[in-house]
Design an enzyme around this catalytic site. Structure first.
Site, PDB file in Angstrom:
ATOM      1  N   GLN A 151       0.508  -0.745  -0.089  1.00  0.00           N
ATOM      2  CA  GLN A 151      -0.103  -0.315  -0.061  1.00  0.00           C
ATOM      3  C   GLN A 151       1.114   1.473  -0.293  1.00  0.00           C
ATOM      4  OE1 GLN A 151      -3.439  -1.125   2.200  1.00  0.00           O
ATOM      5  NE2 GLN A 151      -3.980   1.431   2.041  1.00  0.00           N
ATOM      6  N   SER A 181       4.132  -6.032   3.390  1.00  0.00           N
ATOM      7  CA  SER A 181       3.364  -5.792   3.753  1.00  0.00           C
ATOM      8  C   SER A 181       1.924  -6.546   2.910  1.00  0.00           C
ATOM      9  CB  SER A 181       2.407  -4.276   3.901  1.00  0.00           C
ATOM     10  OG  SER A 181       1.406  -4.354   4.767  1.00  0.00           O
ATOM     11  N   GLN A 216       0.989 -11.639  10.523  1.00  0.00           N
ATOM     12  CA  GLN A 216       1.736  -9.686   9.756  1.00  0.00           C
ATOM     13  C   GLN A 216       0.953  -9.445   9.784  1.00  0.00           C
ATOM     14  OE1 GLN A 216       1.230  -8.547   5.779  1.00  0.00           O
ATOM     15  NE2 GLN A 216       2.620  -9.507   5.308  1.00  0.00           N
TER      16      GLN A 216
END
Length: 808
Positions: free
Chosen positions: A9, A87, A240
């Site tokens: 992101q 991520s 995560q």
């Protein structure tokens, strides 16, 4: 060895994936069915508010990352040795490693985005200039127990996460610690922190029962910065959501495994920039197998999560185990019956002949020097030269930079105000770490122009310049090179500004390969234009970081031959490097005559570390010249260029290569130079010749031309002309060269025969290569695309030729 890195992101932008959705229509349709909306419309049309909303951002990036990876495979790129993702990007890394199929991954990402998008009251902030321990110290000393470290992006770029009010209040504490930056991010949740544990539990319930397999290639986990373990794939991925993203350590781990190439797969250049920073400022992390095993046991104990055995891995397995054939995840190299890859048509350059079965696979990204690409932040060892008067326009440089190449802005002949505006344009449009540079052309008659440009470059902190047409070192060039010289922690001299010098003569190459001339350094020091420390360090580094060896080309040319230049300059480079004891070897690139894959392949086979293209780029949509010029250029062949005097170095007899088909400029320019050599004043010209020049060449009287000259030249030039009739004649004649260039750039119909268009035969060769395809029309030529096509075909050509050695 190569690692593929998938962004997360923050890398999203409207327009991403435009070149992918049609090629992978089946997967695009699957995405639409799962998401319940058009992924193409979201990515291409937005609006920004929707695309930047977490619940939409994450699926959009997952799809574009996945299709970008498939595109690489479809183009013949081998699977990587390692993968990692930042991520959200970690889902793409696992997809590439066949831990699940495209649809399963998208369902997980959709749910993840929804859960994270529901978070509120949280905040995050980017901290620049402090290391991890220092960040923890600030938080502890000021009682911010509610804030934790979310992302360790690089040794000096860290993101913290926690309640928004606390994150905003912490700004004063960090500023008191002299951080370089503290920026509160526009997010609604405290992502990658313990505050995400409720979302993590719900996500774990959602994933229960999904087919998640052991990776078939090592995937480096955000949570541990170590490879996923076969029995802990789902659990590591779930954890995560609330854990720190250990990106800096991930890259250091891969460095310790001997990785030489890191390739970002997906939109933007964020991971490229972070990786470059990590490699520059951190050491490889060497981890033994015993240490990895011990760390894995400690992590399992600390998380206390029961293992979920992957669908295809035996319990207790620690090494990646491929899934059985019948349940294999659906992201191997694309098969024509499942993922349609369009065949070449008239819209594309005709595909090369089929490779022999034994042909070695070479890709465009493999070509050239790995260290050159790494240091300049490039995907391809390809540069575009800075063409005169903004023909190498800001738009051209942006297009090249976004494609992973390095373009130089054409600043010669431009007013400083215009260059200033163009630099600001580049900074706005290449803000993601993409490479770009500016041209610095030697101007022997006007050294103040060089000085003004260097002032501008230093003020804007321009990191890379292309030094062109230099016959000797000048104070302006040396000032640029020396400003900001420093020693790093290892004691090595590090320049702030890089110089790539275009050379074609050994004596000029020697000057650039040597340290800055002592007399110029002393002069600059006495004037206070460099510091004593910079002057001292100047003795240890050459003037140029890299040399571009310019064979016969458009513009200024010595009509050199690449086959002779490369070996001679390599020997000179090696001799001087040994004599001076340089730590880093100056790399050698090739320029001139490069308009086809064959020429590019030949240069790389000779050992070129990079290529610079020129003539072919001015016949593209982005080039800053007139449509009339492009119409002329798209039809030329290799014999349609000739030589003329160089207007900026008229008195020295320097020459440029220019277009001769359809124009009279070369003949007229050569006649002016012959007249200049034979006469000492305008008054010595016979009446017939004087009339011809004024009525047909200039279309103005000598007096009118000289009046314009007086208005545009510095007073010292005019004073010299008043005393020296030959100098006055030179100024009048040189007016024609500037006028001919202006006519070409503006596209003046009445001045068409006088167009000065600097161009070499490479463009003629390119025209023949694309003849009969859509690219025959310059309106279909885009600068990044044509350079990419040349590199792709050059790589394929080299693979075929190497495979055929000794067989024909």
């Amino acid at each position: 060895m190569v690692a593929y890195l998938f962004p997360g992101q923050g890398s999203q932008k409207i327009g991403m994936g435009a070149e992918l959705f049609d090629d992978f229509k089946e997967l695009t349709d699957i995405a639409d069915d799962i998401l319940g909306y058009s992924i193409r419309a979201l990515c291409l049309e937005g609006p920004d508010e929707r695309l930047n909303n977490t619940r939409f951002t994450q699926p959009a990036l997952y799809v574009v990352n996945a299709l970008s990876y498939l595109r690489l495979l479809a183009e013949g790129r081998a699977r990587p040795d390692y993968v990692a993702g930042h991520s959200l990007g970690e889902y793409n890394a696992l997809l590439a490693a066949e831990s699940f199929d495209f649809a399963t991954g998208l369902k997980m990402v959709k749910k993840r985005g929804e859960l994270m998008g529901q978070a509120y009251g949280g905040g995050m902030a980017a901290v620049g200039g402090l290391e991890e321990k220092e960040v923890h110290d600030v938080l502890r000393e000021h009682g911010f127990d509610s804030i934790s470290v979310a992302n360790l992006n690089s040794p000096s770029q860290i993101v913290v996460s926690g309640p928004r009010e606390d994150v905003e209040r912490a700004k004063d504490a960090f500023q008191a610690a002299n951080v370089r930056m503290y920026t509160v991010l526009q997010v609604s949740g405290a992502f990658h922190s313990p505050y995400m544990e409720p979302a993590q539990r719900e996500f774990a319930a959602f994933t229960d029962g999904l087919a998640i397999k052991a990776p078939t290639i090592p995937v480096i986990a955000n949570v541990t910065a170590r490879p996923y373990r076969a029995e802990r794939v789902a659990d590591t991925l779930i954890t995560q959501i609330s854990s720190t993203v250990r990106w800096s350590e991930t890259i250091r781990y891969l460095m310790g495994k001997g990785e030489e190439e890191f390739l970002q797969v997906g939109p933007g250049h964020v991971l490229t920039s972070l990786t470059r920073s990590i490699r520059r400022n951190a050491e490889p992390l060497i981890v033994t197998e015993e240490q990895e095993e011990r760390e894995a046991r400690q992590w399992v104990a600390a998380t206390a999560i029961p293992a979920r055995t992957p669908a295809s891995a035996p319990a207790g397995s620690t090494a990646p185990t491929p899934a059985p054939t019948q349940t294999r995840a659906r992201i191997p190299a694309p098969a024509a019956e499942r993922i349609p890859v369009p065949a070449p048509t008239a819209e594309r350059i005709p595909a090369p002949a089929p490779q022999p079965a034994a042909a070695r696979t070479i890709l465009a990204t493999d070509l050239g020097s790995a260290s050159f690409k790494r240091e300049y932040g490039l995907r391809y060892a390809c540069l575009t030269g800075g063409m005169y008067r903004g023909i190498a326009s800001p738009e051209l440089v942006v297009a090249v930079g976004k494609a992973g190449m390095l373009g130089f802005l054409g600043t010669a002949g431009q007013r400083p105000e215009r260059v200033d505006d163009d630099i600001r344009f580049l900074k706005r449009h290449l803000s993601g770490g993409e490479a770009y540079g500016l041209n610095l052309v030697h101007d022997p008659g006007h050294p103040e122009r060089e000085d003004a440009l260097v002032d501008l470059y230093l003020r804007h902190e321009i990191r890379t310049v292309e030094a062109s047409a230099f016959i000797a070192m000048t104070p302006a060039l040396i000032r640029y090179r020396l400003t900001g010289l420093r020693r790093d922690a290892a004691g090595h001299v590090v320049p702030r500004g890089r110089v790539i010098a275009k050379v074609s003569r050994p004596e000029v190459a020697r000057a650039f390969l040597s340290p800055a001339p002592a007399r110029i350094v002393e002069q600059l020091l006495a004037q206070g234009r460099v510091t004593a420390n910079e002057a001292e360090l100047a003795r240890e580094v050459p003037v140029a970081d890299d040399l571009c060896l310019e064979a016969d080309s458009g513009g200024h040319t010595d009509q050199g031959v690449a086959l002779a230049l490369m070996p001679a300059m390599r020997r000179l480079r090696d001799d001087i490097t040994a004599q001076r004891g340089y730590r880093q070897r100056v790399r050698l690139g090739a320029a001139g005559g490069i308009g086809t894959p064959d020429a590019a392949a030949a240069c790389f086979l000779m050992g070129a570390d990079f290529l610079t293209t020129g003539s072919i780029n001015q016949c593209t949509v982005e080039a800053g010249t007139s449509e009339q010029v492009k119409d002329l250029l798209q039809d030329i062949n290799i014999q349609d260029t000739g030589y003329a005097p160089a207007g900026d170095m008229f008195e020295y007899g320097a020459r440029v290569q220019v277009l001769k088909r359809g124009v009279l400029f070369p003949a007229r320019a050569n006649k002016l130079y012959e007249l200049y050599k034979r006469h000492d004043a305008l008054e010595q010209l016979d009446a017939s010749t004087a009339e011809q020049l004024q009525s047909r060449y200039f279309k103005k009287s000598f007096a009118e031309v000289y009046a314009e000259v007086r208005a545009h030249h510095p007073q010292r030039e005019i004073d010299k002309a008043e005393k020296d009739p030959k100098h006055k004649m030179a100024l009048v004649f040189k007016w024609y060269f500037a006028h001919a260039t202006r006519q070409a750039l503006s596209g003046s119909d009445e001045g068409r025969v006088d167009f000065q268009v600097q161009c070499g035969p490479a463009l003629g060769a390119f025209n023949q290569w694309v003849k009969g395809t859509a690219l025959e029309d310059w309106r279909r030529r885009h600068v990044a695309d044509i350079n990419q096509r040349i590199l792709d075909e050059a790589a394929a050509l080299m693979g075929r030729r190497l495979a055929a050695v000794g067989t024909e």
